[in-house]
Design an enzyme around this catalytic site. Sequence first.
Site, PDB file in Angstrom:
ATOM      1  N   PRO A 190       0.790  -1.230   0.000  1.00 24.55           N
ATOM      2  CA  PRO A 190       0.000   0.000   0.000  1.00 24.55           C
ATOM      3  C   PRO A 190       0.822   1.281   0.000  1.00 24.55           C
ATOM      4  O   PRO A 190       1.854   1.378   0.662  1.00 24.55           O
ATOM      5  CB  PRO A 190      -0.825  -0.099   1.287  1.00 24.55           C
ATOM      6  CG  PRO A 190      -0.110  -1.067   2.143  1.00 24.55           C
ATOM      7  CD  PRO A 190       0.545  -2.041   1.207  1.00 24.55           C
ATOM      8  N   ASN A 191       0.324   2.229  -0.748  1.00 18.91           N
ATOM      9  CA  ASN A 191       0.839   3.607  -0.844  1.00 18.91           C
ATOM     10  C   ASN A 191       2.128   3.724  -1.653  1.00 18.91           C
ATOM     11  O   ASN A 191       2.588   4.841  -1.890  1.00 18.91           O
ATOM     12  CB  ASN A 191       1.027   4.228   0.559  1.00 18.91           C
ATOM     13  CG  ASN A 191      -0.256   4.188   1.364  1.00 18.91           C
ATOM     14  OD1 ASN A 191      -1.276   4.690   0.899  1.00 18.91           O
ATOM     15  ND2 ASN A 191      -0.247   3.571   2.539  1.00 18.91           N
ATOM     16  N   ARG A 237       4.573  10.946  -2.041  1.00 20.06           N
ATOM     17  CA  ARG A 237       4.404  10.536  -0.661  1.00 20.06           C
ATOM     18  C   ARG A 237       5.675  10.800   0.162  1.00 20.06           C
ATOM     19  O   ARG A 237       6.734  10.243  -0.154  1.00 20.06           O
ATOM     20  CB  ARG A 237       4.105   9.037  -0.701  1.00 20.06           C
ATOM     21  CG  ARG A 237       4.219   8.339   0.560  1.00 20.06           C
ATOM     22  CD  ARG A 237       4.197   6.844   0.384  1.00 20.06           C
ATOM     23  NE  ARG A 237       3.993   6.296   1.689  1.00 20.06           N
ATOM     24  CZ  ARG A 237       4.331   5.095   2.073  1.00 20.06           C
ATOM     25  NH1 ARG A 237       4.862   4.271   1.202  1.00 20.06           N
ATOM     26  NH2 ARG A 237       4.121   4.707   3.291  1.00 20.06           N
ATOM     27  N   TYR A 258      11.031   8.892   1.346  1.00 22.00           N
ATOM     28  CA  TYR A 258      11.083   7.919   0.247  1.00 22.00           C
ATOM     29  C   TYR A 258      11.690   8.489  -1.037  1.00 22.00           C
ATOM     30  O   TYR A 258      11.861   7.747  -2.011  1.00 22.00           O
ATOM     31  CB  TYR A 258       9.672   7.380  -0.041  1.00 22.00           C
ATOM     32  CG  TYR A 258       9.060   6.696   1.170  1.00 22.00           C
ATOM     33  CD1 TYR A 258       9.579   5.489   1.641  1.00 22.00           C
ATOM     34  CD2 TYR A 258       7.993   7.263   1.864  1.00 22.00           C
ATOM     35  CE1 TYR A 258       9.049   4.869   2.762  1.00 22.00           C
ATOM     36  CE2 TYR A 258       7.451   6.648   2.994  1.00 22.00           C
ATOM     37  CZ  TYR A 258       7.983   5.456   3.432  1.00 22.00           C
ATOM     38  OH  TYR A 258       7.463   4.840   4.541  1.00 22.00           O
ATOM     39  N   ASN A 268       7.928  -5.749  -1.003  1.00 18.04           N
ATOM     40  CA  ASN A 268       7.881  -4.619  -0.077  1.00 18.04           C
ATOM     41  C   ASN A 268       6.433  -4.541   0.394  1.00 18.04           C
ATOM     42  O   ASN A 268       5.590  -3.955  -0.288  1.00 18.04           O
ATOM     43  CB  ASN A 268       8.302  -3.318  -0.760  1.00 18.04           C
ATOM     44  CG  ASN A 268       8.318  -2.165   0.240  1.00 18.04           C
ATOM     45  OD1 ASN A 268       7.784  -2.273   1.345  1.00 18.04           O
ATOM     46  ND2 ASN A 268       8.927  -1.056  -0.142  1.00 18.04           N
ATOM     47  N   ALA A 300       3.155  -0.989   4.811  1.00 13.34           N
ATOM     48  CA  ALA A 300       2.626  -1.006   6.188  1.00 13.34           C
ATOM     49  C   ALA A 300       2.198  -2.402   6.641  1.00 13.34           C
ATOM     50  O   ALA A 300       2.217  -2.701   7.850  1.00 13.34           O
ATOM     51  CB  ALA A 300       1.461  -0.031   6.310  1.00 13.34           C
ATOM     52  N   GLU A 343      12.521  -9.584   1.602  1.00 16.32           N
ATOM     53  CA  GLU A 343      11.765  -8.419   2.082  1.00 16.32           C
ATOM     54  C   GLU A 343      12.590  -7.162   1.793  1.00 16.32           C
ATOM     55  O   GLU A 343      13.777  -7.128   2.100  1.00 16.32           O
ATOM     56  CB  GLU A 343      11.569  -8.582   3.593  1.00 16.32           C
ATOM     57  CG  GLU A 343      10.940  -7.399   4.293  1.00 16.32           C
ATOM     58  CD  GLU A 343      11.035  -7.529   5.833  1.00 16.32           C
ATOM     59  OE1 GLU A 343      11.762  -8.426   6.339  1.00 16.32           O
ATOM     60  OE2 GLU A 343      10.386  -6.720   6.504  1.00 16.32           O
ATOM     61  N   HIS A 347      12.663  -2.790   2.030  1.00 12.27           N
ATOM     62  CA  HIS A 347      12.114  -1.487   2.443  1.00 12.27           C
ATOM     63  C   HIS A 347      13.000  -0.402   1.877  1.00 12.27           C
ATOM     64  O   HIS A 347      14.233  -0.484   1.992  1.00 12.27           O
ATOM     65  CB  HIS A 347      12.040  -1.377   3.966  1.00 12.27           C
ATOM     66  CG  HIS A 347      11.174  -2.431   4.553  1.00 12.27           C
ATOM     67  ND1 HIS A 347       9.807  -2.392   4.449  1.00 12.27           N
ATOM     68  CD2 HIS A 347      11.485  -3.583   5.176  1.00 12.27           C
ATOM     69  CE1 HIS A 347       9.313  -3.483   5.011  1.00 12.27           C
ATOM     70  NE2 HIS A 347      10.308  -4.225   5.452  1.00 12.27           N
ATOM     71  N   ARG A 352      13.431   3.990  12.414  1.00 14.35           N
ATOM     72  CA  ARG A 352      12.192   4.780  12.415  1.00 14.35           C
ATOM     73  C   ARG A 352      11.352   4.492  13.667  1.00 14.35           C
ATOM     74  O   ARG A 352      11.888   4.063  14.672  1.00 14.35           O
ATOM     75  CB  ARG A 352      11.447   4.552  11.088  1.00 14.35           C
ATOM     76  CG  ARG A 352      12.260   5.050   9.882  1.00 14.35           C
ATOM     77  CD  ARG A 352      11.531   4.899   8.574  1.00 14.35           C
ATOM     78  NE  ARG A 352      10.320   5.719   8.552  1.00 14.35           N
ATOM     79  CZ  ARG A 352       9.352   5.600   7.636  1.00 14.35           C
ATOM     80  NH1 ARG A 352       9.469   4.692   6.679  1.00 14.35           N
ATOM     81  NH2 ARG A 352       8.294   6.373   7.687  1.00 14.35           N
TER      82      ARG A 352
HETATM   83  C1  DQA Z   1       8.266   0.887   3.741  1.00 13.03           C
HETATM   84  C2  DQA Z   1       8.402   1.073   5.258  1.00 13.03           C
HETATM   85  C3  DQA Z   1       7.086   0.799   5.952  1.00 13.03           C
HETATM   86  O1  DQA Z   1       7.215   0.978   7.345  1.00 13.03           O
HETATM   87  C4  DQA Z   1       6.036   1.776   5.436  1.00 13.03           C
HETATM   88  O2  DQA Z   1       4.784   1.497   6.026  1.00 13.03           O
HETATM   89  C5  DQA Z   1       5.940   1.826   3.971  1.00 13.03           C
HETATM   90  C6  DQA Z   1       7.163   1.727   3.164  1.00 13.03           C
HETATM   91  C7  DQA Z   1       9.571   1.225   3.000  1.00 13.03           C
HETATM   92  O3  DQA Z   1       9.673   0.859   1.843  1.00 13.03           O
HETATM   93  O4  DQA Z   1      10.464   1.897   3.565  1.00 13.03           O
HETATM   94  O5  DQA Z   1       4.874   2.037   3.414  1.00 13.03           O
HETATM   95  O6  DQA Z   1       8.005  -0.492   3.497  1.00 13.03           O
END
Ligand code: DQA
Length: 143
Positions: free
Chosen positions: A9-10, A17, A22, A74, A77, A98, A100, A107
């Site tokens: 998501p997002n 964003r 990011y 990825n 959240a 995984e 990020h 964080r």
């Molecule tokens: C994320 C880190 C997560 O905590 C966050 O909710 C994201 C992006 C990252 O790519 O740094 O949406 O996965």
Amino acid sequence: MKIYVLNGPNLNLLGVREPEVYGYATYEELCSKIRLYASEKDIEVEIFQTNGEGALVDLIHKAFYDKADGIVINPAAYTHTSVALLDAVKSVNIPTVEVHISDVSTREPFRQFSYVREACVATVMGKGFDGYLAAMDILGSEK
Ligand code: DQA
């Protein structure tokens, strides 16, 4: 080698964003970077983004039915909330990395735990978009 790259998501809003976290590059730029790298490495890549938890589970199943050799995920959240994603990765038995973009380890406290990590062969964090390429390299060396 066939790799599925799954984004949660997002991440479709990359570039817009929270750019201080990011960066300013867009989701399309991320996809182009992954596609270019995959073509250089002779990797077949399928890239998806969804805002839905169930949809991510379905994509993990799709990777299985499509006989993918590896998954880069990825979960955004859902990393920090989803037992369903953990179970899905465990179910398909496909090497999964995984990723990020940000360094979640530095964080907020709620980002410190990852459900899916236990089922992954590695975690790459804090390397920006290059983390996806590093994840593909890890899957390449697993094979
Ligand atoms: C994320 C880190 C997560 O905590 C966050 O909710 C994201 C992006 C990252 O790519 O740094 O949406 O996965």
